[in-house]
Design a protein around this motif. Structure first.
Motif, PDB file in Angstrom:
ATOM      1  N   UNK A 142      20.272 -14.909  32.528  1.00 38.15           N
ATOM      2  CA  UNK A 142      19.954 -14.274  33.813  1.00 38.15           C
ATOM      3  C   UNK A 142      18.443 -14.285  34.050  1.00 38.15           C
ATOM      4  N   UNK A 143      17.766 -15.274  33.467  1.00 38.89           N
ATOM      5  CA  UNK A 143      16.310 -15.341  33.577  1.00 38.89           C
ATOM      6  C   UNK A 143      15.613 -14.321  32.705  1.00 38.89           C
ATOM      7  N   UNK A 144      16.316 -13.880  31.628  1.00 42.07           N
ATOM      8  CA  UNK A 144      15.791 -12.810  30.778  1.00 42.07           C
ATOM      9  C   UNK A 144      15.918 -13.172  29.296  1.00 42.07           C
ATOM     10  N   UNK A 145      15.630 -14.413  28.956  1.00 43.71           N
ATOM     11  CA  UNK A 145      15.884 -14.884  27.599  1.00 43.71           C
ATOM     12  C   UNK A 145      15.059 -14.169  26.536  1.00 43.71           C
ATOM     13  N   UNK A 146      14.056 -13.411  26.939  1.00 44.81           N
ATOM     14  CA  UNK A 146      13.257 -12.682  25.960  1.00 44.81           C
ATOM     15  C   UNK A 146      13.662 -11.230  25.824  1.00 44.81           C
ATOM     16  N   UNK A 147      14.861 -10.851  26.279  1.00 44.49           N
ATOM     17  CA  UNK A 147      15.281  -9.459  26.234  1.00 44.49           C
ATOM     18  C   UNK A 147      15.430  -8.973  24.794  1.00 44.49           C
ATOM     19  N   UNK A 148      15.000  -7.727  24.544  1.00 45.28           N
ATOM     20  CA  UNK A 148      15.132  -7.101  23.229  1.00 45.28           C
ATOM     21  C   UNK A 148      16.392  -6.249  23.209  1.00 45.28           C
ATOM     22  N   UNK A 149      17.218  -6.408  22.169  1.00 45.80           N
ATOM     23  CA  UNK A 149      18.440  -5.611  22.048  1.00 45.80           C
ATOM     24  C   UNK A 149      18.359  -4.770  20.779  1.00 45.80           C
ATOM     25  N   UNK A 150      18.637  -3.487  20.927  1.00 48.67           N
ATOM     26  CA  UNK A 150      18.639  -2.540  19.806  1.00 48.67           C
ATOM     27  C   UNK A 150      20.025  -1.931  19.723  1.00 48.67           C
ATOM     28  N   UNK A 151      20.606  -1.925  18.531  1.00 50.47           N
ATOM     29  CA  UNK A 151      21.959  -1.379  18.384  1.00 50.47           C
ATOM     30  C   UNK A 151      22.173  -0.734  17.038  1.00 50.47           C
ATOM     31  N   UNK A 152      23.433  -0.513  16.712  1.00 51.38           N
ATOM     32  CA  UNK A 152      23.808   0.199  15.492  1.00 51.38           C
ATOM     33  C   UNK A 152      24.732  -0.626  14.605  1.00 51.38           C
ATOM     34  N   UNK A 153      24.568  -0.437  13.302  1.00 50.26           N
ATOM     35  CA  UNK A 153      25.534  -0.795  12.276  1.00 50.26           C
ATOM     36  C   UNK A 153      25.522  -2.277  11.871  1.00 50.26           C
ATOM     37  N   UNK A 154      25.726  -2.460  10.568  1.00 51.17           N
ATOM     38  CA  UNK A 154      25.633  -3.792   9.964  1.00 51.17           C
ATOM     39  C   UNK A 154      26.978  -4.508   9.968  1.00 51.17           C
ATOM     40  N   UNK A 155      27.600  -4.571  11.119  1.00 50.93           N
ATOM     41  CA  UNK A 155      28.800  -5.386  11.264  1.00 50.93           C
ATOM     42  C   UNK A 155      28.421  -6.853  11.099  1.00 50.93           C
ATOM     43  N   UNK A 156      29.363  -7.649  10.638  1.00 53.41           N
ATOM     44  CA  UNK A 156      29.077  -9.067  10.398  1.00 53.41           C
ATOM     45  C   UNK A 156      28.564  -9.760  11.657  1.00 53.41           C
ATOM     46  N   UNK A 157      29.201  -9.486  12.795  1.00 55.04           N
ATOM     47  CA  UNK A 157      28.770 -10.119  14.050  1.00 55.04           C
ATOM     48  C   UNK A 157      27.386  -9.635  14.472  1.00 55.04           C
ATOM     49  N   UNK A 158      27.106  -8.349  14.249  1.00 51.00           N
ATOM     50  CA  UNK A 158      25.773  -7.816  14.565  1.00 51.00           C
ATOM     51  C   UNK A 158      24.703  -8.473  13.709  1.00 51.00           C
ATOM     52  N   UNK A 159      24.998  -8.599  12.419  1.00 48.86           N
ATOM     53  CA  UNK A 159      24.038  -9.204  11.483  1.00 48.86           C
ATOM     54  C   UNK A 159      23.767 -10.657  11.859  1.00 48.86           C
ATOM     55  N   UNK A 160      24.805 -11.365  12.237  1.00 50.66           N
ATOM     56  CA  UNK A 160      24.654 -12.767  12.650  1.00 50.66           C
ATOM     57  C   UNK A 160      23.718 -12.870  13.860  1.00 50.66           C
ATOM     58  N   UNK A 161      23.931 -11.990  14.849  1.00 58.78           N
ATOM     59  CA  UNK A 161      23.062 -11.994  16.036  1.00 58.78           C
ATOM     60  C   UNK A 161      21.641 -11.569  15.679  1.00 58.78           C
ATOM     61  N   UNK A 162      21.507 -10.662  14.720  1.00 58.47           N
ATOM     62  CA  UNK A 162      20.180 -10.222  14.275  1.00 58.47           C
ATOM     63  C   UNK A 162      19.421 -11.395  13.660  1.00 58.47           C
TER      64      UNK A 162
END
Length: 354
Positions: free
Chosen positions: A277-297
């Motif tokens: 959406x023209x926002x490729x530098x967006x920062x995302x903050x979330x919770x928990x070390x789920x496998x999918x979260x870790x992969x995105x991290x």
């Protein structure tokens, strides 16, 4: 050198009374003069005396039945996979005692599932329970039933001030929201906006998400001199098209969003759909070390994750409940765990150490 653990005879020697008198004071047995009692307690504190909990528990030999009532893990949210590991570790350490554990689970997204399991639990014969009060209203009702039966309950993941719980083990929910707010403030330019996303079907009943949001907003309110907006978005489910459409709509209306705070465990659902959406530098903050979260991290799609140490929550909960039941040892009511700030650089350490 390691200092030797203080014994009853050490306290007796320091106070000039018999070992029997010391025993009566420390275990509240029999009559002891108040002046003597104060002297013994003062000496015990000075010597940093602590009772042999294992020996005392073995003497009781009374059996205890403990129940846990927690959400079951799903493919979308594996956060709850870790909680049984903590309970199993605690039970292994209590193997020499006559204590049993039965585990009950419910659907994290379904209040009726919780009510059904809670009713089933109340038909059982048990002495204490470890509970995740995910649904506020239903949990308050359940806890009132436990209270009437004088069954102690220990909370994990979050707690309800409206109930008379024995103890809570977990994050300081409001405080962790403030930590997330500080992280957002650090990575967001002063003229850019911040978006808070809750993913919940019935947000009003998900009080822990609301507490995190409140903490997050309160931190940013202290930085009100920044020329930015703090926006909120609730997405009722995790369907890909629903998530994508919701994000597209908010980014079209507010193109200056630079940071997203996801209050729950499903940050990856946002990370997988937040770009383009023209926002490729967006920062995302979330919770928990789920496998999918870790992969995105690791891929750089998520900036920070906040870890909650789920296995440590339930490990401590079982131990506190057992000590209360067997020894009448009243635990600290609030046992806050550290707020783990996880990045792509230290994530492997947290995965390996927990």
């Amino acid at each position: 050198m390691f200092s030797r653990k203080a014994r009853l005879k050490d306290i007796a020697a320091l106070t000039g009374v018999s070992i029997g008198t010391v025993d009566r004071v420390l275990h509240d047995r029999g009559q002891v003069a108040e002046k003597t009692r104060e002297k013994v307690l003062r000496a015990a504190k000075e010597l940093n005396y602590s009772p042999n909990i294992i020996a005392r528990a073995l003497k009781t030999r009374k059996g205890f039945n403990i129940i846990s009532l927690l959400p079951f893990p799903t493919d979308e949210n594996s956060f709850w996979e870790k909680h049984p590991e903590g309970m199993e570790k605690a039970m292994l350490e209590l193997d020499q005692f006559p204590v049993s554990l039965r585990q009950y689970t419910f659907d994290l997204n379904n209040e009726k599932s919780f009510q059904k399991k809670a009713a089933e639990v109340m038909r059982q014969n048990f002495d204490g329970i470890v509970l995740a009060p995910v649904f506020k209203n239903e949990s308050i009702t359940f806890c009132s039933l436990l209270r009437k039966k004088k069954i102690p309950f220990v909370f994990v993941d979050n707690f309800l001030t409206e109930t008379n719980f024995l103890a809570y083990i977990g994050e300081n929910i409001f405080g962790s929201g403030r930590v997330a707010g500080q992280l957002a403030d650090l990575v967001t330019p002063g003229n850019k906006d911040i978006l808070v996303i809750n993913i919940a079907k019935n947000l009003r009943n998900m009080h822990h998400l609301n507490k995190r949001t409140d903490g997050f907003i309160s931190y940013l309110a202290d930085k009100s001199y920044r020329k930015r907006k703090t926006l909120k978005l609730n997405i009722p489910g995790t369907d890909k098209q629903v998530v994508k459409k919701s994000l597209e709509k908010v980014f079209m209306k507010y193109p200056d969003i630079a940071t997203i705070f996801v209050t729950g465990s499903k940050s990856y659902k946002i990370a997988e759909n937040a770009y383009g959406f023209g926002n490729d530098g967006v920062n995302i903050i979330g919770y928990d070390l789920l496998e999918n979260n870790v992969e995105c991290l690791k891929e750089g799609k998520i900036k920070f994750l906040i870890g909650q140490r789920p296995e440590e929550q339930t490990y401590r909960a079982i131990k506190k409940l057992f000590e209360y039941l067997s020894l009448k040892k009243v635990p600290d009511k609030l046992d806050y765990l550290p707020v783990d700030i996880v990045t792509s650089e230290n994530v492997d350490f947290f995965i390996n150490s927990h």
